[in-house]
Motif scaffolding. Sequence first.
Motif, PDB file in Angstrom:
ATOM      1  N   ILE A   1       0.836  -1.208   0.000  1.00  0.00           N
ATOM      2  CA  ILE A   1       0.000   0.000   0.000  1.00  0.00           C
ATOM      3  C   ILE A   1       0.867   1.253   0.000  1.00  0.00           C
ATOM      4  N   LEU A   2       1.852   1.277   0.896  1.00  0.00           N
ATOM      5  CA  LEU A   2       2.695   2.470   1.026  1.00  0.00           C
ATOM      6  C   LEU A   2       3.583   2.679  -0.198  1.00  0.00           C
TER       7      LEU A   2
ATOM      8  N   ARG B   1       2.728   2.035  -3.139  1.00  0.00           N
ATOM      9  CA  ARG B   1       1.848   2.547  -4.202  1.00  0.00           C
ATOM     10  C   ARG B   1       1.712   4.069  -4.143  1.00  0.00           C
ATOM     11  N   ILE B   2       1.770   4.632  -2.949  1.00  0.00           N
ATOM     12  CA  ILE B   2       1.600   6.089  -2.839  1.00  0.00           C
ATOM     13  C   ILE B   2       2.949   6.815  -2.779  1.00  0.00           C
ATOM     14  N   GLY B   3       4.012   6.091  -3.156  1.00  0.00           N
ATOM     15  CA  GLY B   3       5.308   6.743  -3.300  1.00  0.00           C
ATOM     16  C   GLY B   3       6.157   6.831  -2.063  1.00  0.00           C
ATOM     17  N   LYS B   4       5.814   6.101  -1.027  1.00  0.00           N
ATOM     18  CA  LYS B   4       6.623   6.094   0.187  1.00  0.00           C
ATOM     19  C   LYS B   4       7.825   5.159   0.010  1.00  0.00           C
TER      20      LYS B   4
ATOM     21  N   CYS C   1      -3.192   1.978   7.663  1.00  0.00           N
ATOM     22  CA  CYS C   1      -3.020   2.968   6.596  1.00  0.00           C
ATOM     23  C   CYS C   1      -4.088   4.063   6.668  1.00  0.00           C
TER      24      CYS C   1
ATOM     25  N   VAL D   1      -3.949   7.464   4.491  1.00  0.00           N
ATOM     26  CA  VAL D   1      -3.907   6.980   3.110  1.00  0.00           C
ATOM     27  C   VAL D   1      -5.346   6.852   2.585  1.00  0.00           C
TER      28      VAL D   1
ATOM     29  N   GLU E   1      -6.595   3.899  -2.585  1.00  0.00           N
ATOM     30  CA  GLU E   1      -5.194   3.507  -2.723  1.00  0.00           C
ATOM     31  C   GLU E   1      -4.899   2.269  -1.884  1.00  0.00           C
TER      32      GLU E   1
ATOM     33  N   GLY F   1      -3.476  -1.222  -3.326  1.00  0.00           N
ATOM     34  CA  GLY F   1      -2.251  -1.779  -2.764  1.00  0.00           C
ATOM     35  C   GLY F   1      -2.431  -3.202  -2.283  1.00  0.00           C
TER      36      GLY F   1
END
Length: 484
Positions: free
Chosen positions: A125-126, A128-131, A306, A311, A315, A319
């Motif tokens: 998941i993380l 996917r959001i660019g972390k 998340c 989040v 998203e 993820g």
Amino acid sequence: MNLKQLLEGISYEVQQGTADVEISDFQYDSRKVEKDGLFVCITGFQTDGHKYIPMALEKGAVALLCEHRVENVPEGVTVLVTENNRIALALLSDHFYGHPSAEMNVIGVTGTNGKTSTTYLMKSILDRIGKKVGIIGTIENRIGDEVLKAERTTPESKELQALFRRMKNEDVTDVVMEVSSHSLDLHRVDGIAFDVAIFTNLTQDHLDYHKTMENYKAAKGMLFARAAKSVINMDDAAGAYMKEQSKGEVLTIGVDCKADLTAEGIDVSADGTAFDMLWQGKRYPVHLHTPGRFSVYNALGAAGACILLGVPVEEIVAGLTANPGVSGRFQTVRSKRGCQAVVDYAHTPDGLENVLNTANEFVKGKLIAVFGCGGDRDRTKRPIMGEIGGRLAGYCIITSDNPRTEDPEKILEDVEVGVKKTDCPYEKIVDRREAIQKAVAMAEAGDVILIAGKGHETYQIFPDKTIHFDDIEEVRKAFGEDCL
């Protein structure tokens, strides 16, 4: 570095010398002590660090941190005494590395089963959001895409804080870590700023260490007393206790009970698990690549954490779907003959019951269970696991796990006691390779072979040696040219 400054907030008594001394480094292993270093004496289960003071002094230690007064220490060497050096080591490490956990989001996952899968679902998941995500756990430690070897589920406090600092220096934004009951009870994670803690479940395990389930539960509960926010599985009997221990905001998860984040319409197949995730009156379809009802709880735990991190739910769902599964966690190997093997880390009664129940949801023929129990660990669970295997499988092959210092034959006999309480046909094969080969040889189209206990492990521990052994490799070899 100044020792007095490093010990800020730690209560100690000065037996000799002064805390206002410069040290080059600090170690709890006397073999690693450097000139002008500090030696922290840890009272362990196998030995006592105070016995190694002479070695530390030979290597040039100028200061000792002890748990009781010591004799015959040369003048000029500082001797400080604390009540608990494990706590002192953790806080000292946090100070030395500059409180790195406070500079990242740190998510701690604890529970008997599901910790590893939950951490990797969160990573998906993380990512996917660019972390940039750091992982600390049973299978491996990871900084982004770089894989580091993991010695234990939760490292000792000095190594843990050093890893946090390295992660921060390499631009990690979020750390997802498995937090074992041992690490909580032995203060390895003291000083860590946990933003979110996740409780998966609590079932029998580690009673060789904790002695009672109450002690085990209390150790797990320590995490929620220090986390800023918590995600609690309320379907588990210990959920209410963990919720009571939580100091901050709590998000509850569940399938059977009322909770903030829930799941409905669970559909388990050989290819995965589909369900609807319900959050704040909205329904979100989710598909996981890992079969099993237990996978739903892992997904809800990761999703809940998340959500607490802000989040977007869309998203989160994407993820979860993107996660391919975890090595050694219900990992499938298929054969052209129409049968398949499933390799899983299940090594507790609840874990074994979960994976057997899952396999029974899609097996068309016979379910063959290959399993055993580890040596030098909780012996009371052996007949319990034997009975679970006999009750839920069509055929059981009791075999060796990691015998360690115990007689493998005796461990198999302990498991056999439980199998005998059922009508399930079974046999005992001490050699794990032979056991897997026998299961493959007897499997027919539609059958499922569950190989439980070791999962991702690539070794087997005997009294006199540790050998390379990988269940996935072995079952592929056994299938031979039929392996898909």
